[in-house]
Design a protein around this motif. Structure first.
Motif, PDB file in Angstrom:
ATOM      1  N   ARG A 454       0.862  -1.194   0.000  1.00 12.53           N
ATOM      2  CA  ARG A 454       0.000   0.000   0.000  1.00 12.53           C
ATOM      3  C   ARG A 454       0.892   1.235   0.000  1.00 12.53           C
ATOM      4  NH1 ARG A 454       0.687   1.864   5.124  1.00 12.53           N
ATOM      5  NH2 ARG A 454       0.999   0.340   6.787  1.00 12.53           N
ATOM      6  N   SER A 455       0.269   2.403  -0.042  1.00 12.42           N
ATOM      7  CA  SER A 455       1.047   3.644   0.060  1.00 12.42           C
ATOM      8  C   SER A 455       1.459   3.849   1.519  1.00 12.42           C
ATOM      9  CB  SER A 455       0.214   4.833  -0.428  1.00 12.42           C
ATOM     10  OG  SER A 455      -0.981   4.929   0.314  1.00 12.42           O
ATOM     11  N   LYS A 553       2.594   3.114  -4.390  1.00 12.42           N
ATOM     12  CA  LYS A 553       2.457   2.002  -3.453  1.00 12.42           C
ATOM     13  C   LYS A 553       3.778   1.247  -3.356  1.00 12.42           C
ATOM     14  CE  LYS A 553      -2.519   1.274  -3.965  1.00 12.42           C
ATOM     15  NZ  LYS A 553      -3.590   0.286  -4.178  1.00 12.42           N
TER      16      LYS A 553
END
Length: 652
Positions: A454-455, A553
């Motif tokens: 994910r970011s 990400k």
């Protein structure tokens, strides 16, 4: 028209078979500056005893946006203290109300309220004024004034921009500037701005104004301005830490102040200190008078009320009340407030003290250095937040090693091993962390930050790479302050990524303009013209190239393993010491050694917060009963009851 540097998007348009509809949503990187502009006034058609009522006079656009329904009940929140006529024309006021919809999305309603001469007076008062006018032959100044509110509703949080936009519309009206109000409102409702990413947006509503919106670099980090620093200035270190522990352990928190905007700022500040956790219970920074029964809700909340209602709130038995103007908090006796575990509590208090009171270290020096300058309020705000970021990095150290990914598709399902985490941290008996891990905020944290790809943001970097540095620096104030300032710089840069801000200009009303004797009422806006201008502006935006922002990400770094929060030897020693204190105190009670009992009882009551000490209490009481079938006098019995009450209070 809305003059722009950042280009709007053509995405999200929808047309109905029966005619043109407003666009539902812009591209992911763009958002409407204002969803709705509303004029709300005093309702003369519902006379009666008691409180007055407000009503929506006009709203723009007249149709709901597809993605943002019109907020219901907005007239209650424009005048949280109630719709009341005034004997004097008061200063215009501004504050921001937060409404939460059924999908848990927040809508920021900025309200600029001014007072107009009341011309619809009913009964004898109106006749008296008319009679006086006939006798004198002169136009008499109004004696009663009614509030009117200009409201801007947005999903974005730019309070100073909203203040400037509403102030500009008010200035054009009150100073009778040669600018079309219809044009201003249409430009406001059709203006698109970048949602995040650190870009700037220069725009004008068309009244000689030049305004700049600066978007944050990361929308996951809270934007606080100076609100956190202000909260510590109002309440002090210990009180804010108590409120911080209260919201993390799902207690009810109520602020009261004579300023509506101070209530908004305080609620936002307290919530931002929870980052990376997110508050998921009712959040109402300004609660209207008609909705005070919400305070009896069984769920936790963060709520603000005006100080005129402080007599109504003192009867609340399970609510922690913070007086922002008086600088005090009141914790009811029935609430056992769990504190941060040591040594984190002491470290946090020390760090906050060094930042907020930099002269404290040299206060006793015979030859102190020149007065230490306090950081300016915006940087001080970020330094305080940096202390809490470090605290959460230490508190949640190694949390990723206790995550178990059960399913990825269609949505990730992630389980967190709370028992393993508490055990490895040496905090199985700690009430505070146990309550935090069992709370809704932590459940949201796991689902949001649990996925391995994910970011990432500042907290992810801190908990993965900086925990060892934080531990090494805990006994070195100079190094600790240096790290806090490094983090504060990053938080400041998130809110102010461009050091060179463009020149801004927004006309303000002439000084004292609200006191003029003869001011015409706020005019009726030509609704058809506003709708036509909105459509024209949106059509221009449709042909502009879309502005997109790719979310970066990556694989989330695992960080260091879970380790005990303090040295194991110290933990074992402290645990054994607490049990010994409880045993000695019980022995002194049964032996009727009152002086020794009085000395040890406070420490024994503190020790009973731990599970092992509570077990020890029951074992020792059982042992004494079996041995001698003790008969206690009143004072001895009172000591035992106090210990049992303390134990039961912790359990409950």
């Amino acid at each position: 028209s809305c003059r722009e540097n950042a280009e709007p998007s053509r995405a999200g348009w929808a047309r109905a078979a029966t005619g043109t509809r407003f666009p539902s949503a812009a591209a992911a990187a763009m958002a409407r500056l204002a969803d709705y502009f509303i004029v709300v006034g005093y309702d003369h058609e519902k006379p009666g005893s008691g409180e007055g009522l407000g009503k929506i006079i006009q709203r723009f656009p007249q149709k709901d946006w597809d993605d943002t329904p019109f907020p219901q009940g907005i007239e209650l929140f424009c005048q949280p203290g109630g719709w009341q006529l005034s004997r004097e024309r008061k200063q215009p006021t501004f504050f921001v109300v937060v409404l939460t919809d059924i999908d848990s999305d927040r809508h920021y309603c900025s309200c600029l309220t001014f007072y107009e001469a009341e011309i619809n007076l009913q009964g004898t008062k109106k006749e008296e004024i008319e009679g006086e006018a006939e006798v004198s032959g002169l136009i008499q100044p109004a004696e009663v004034f009614a509030p009117k509110s200009l409201v801007l509703v947005s999903r974005l949080y730019y309070p100073e921009i909203f203040r400037a936009c509403l102030g500009l519309i008010y200035t054009v009206y009150v100073d009778s500037l040669n600018v079309s109000l219809e044009s201003l409102i249409a430009n406001l409702c059709a203006c698109l701005v970048p949602a995040a990413g650190g870009s700037q947006k220069l725009f004008s509503l068309g009244a000689g104004d030049r305004q700049l919106i600066q978007t944050p670099l990361h929308d996951s980090l809270p934007v606080t301005g100076t609100s956190v620093a202000l909260l510590f200035q109002q309440l002090g270190i210990q009180n804010v830490l108590s409120l911080f522990c209260a919201v993390l352990t799902e207690n009810k928190v109520l602020f009261h102040s004579a300023s509506f905007q101070r209530l908004s700022d305080a609620c936002r500040a307290l919530e931002s200190l929870m980052f990376p956790l997110k508050y998921s219970y009712p959040y109402i920074p300004i609660l209207p008078a008609q909705l005070l029964e919400v305070l009896s809700s069984p769920t936790p909340f963060i709520i603000g009320v005006h100080s005129i209602f402080k007599t109504d709130i003192h009867e609340l038995l399970d609510v922690i009340i913070a007086d922002l103007d008086g600088g005090t908090i009141k914790i009811p006796e029935c609430i056992h407030l769990s504190s941060l575990p040591e040594p984190l509590l002491h470290q946090t208090q020390s760090a906050l003290s060094l930042i907020l009171h930099p002269d404290l270290e040299v206060a006793d020096h015979a030859f102190p250095p020149p007065r230490t300058a306090l950081s300016h309020s915006k940087m001080l705000d970020k330094e305080v937040r940096a202390v809490f970021l470090r605290l959460f990095a230490q508190l949640f150290q190694g949390y990723r090693s206790c995550l178990q990914l059960i399913r990825i598709h269609a949505e990730p399902v992630i389980h967190f091993h709370k028992t393993a985490f508490l055990g490895q941290r040496g905090l199985v008996e700690n009430d505070f962390l146990t309550k935090v891990l069992n709370g809704m905020a932590f459940a949201g944290f796991v689902s949001e930050r649990g996925p391995p790809y994910r970011s990432c943001d500042l907290f992810d970097e801190l908990v993965a790479f900086e925990v060892e540095r934080i531990k090494v620096e805990e006994n070195n104030p100079v190094k600790m302050i240096k790290h806090v300032r490094e983090l504060a710089e990053q938080l400041f840069k998130n809110e102010n990524p461009n050091p060179h801000m463009a020149f801004q200009k927004v006309p303000r009303p002439t000084e004292g303009s609200h006191l003029r004797v003869h001011i015409l009422p706020f005019p009726k806006i030509n609704e058809a013209r506003v709708q036509e201008l909105i459509q024209e502006n949106l059509a221009k935006n449709q042909n502009a190239p879309p502005a997109t922002r790719v979310e970066k990400k990556c694989v989330v770094p695992a960080g260091p393993p879970v380790v005990s929060i303090m040295d194991k030897v110290t933990t074992v020693f402290n645990s054994a010491q607490r049990l010994e204190v409880v045993r000695n105190c019980i022995s002194f009670i049964f032996e009727n050694k009152i002086l020794e009992t009085e000395k040890t009882l406070p420490a024994a009551l503190r020790a009973l917060k731990g599970k092992a000490a509570r077990q020890c209490l029951t074992d020792e009481l059982g042992l004494h009963v079996q041995q001698n079938r003790a008969i206690l006098d009143h004072q001895q019995f009172d000591y035992i009851i106090r210990m049992m009450n303390c134990t039961l209070q912790v359990i409950l």
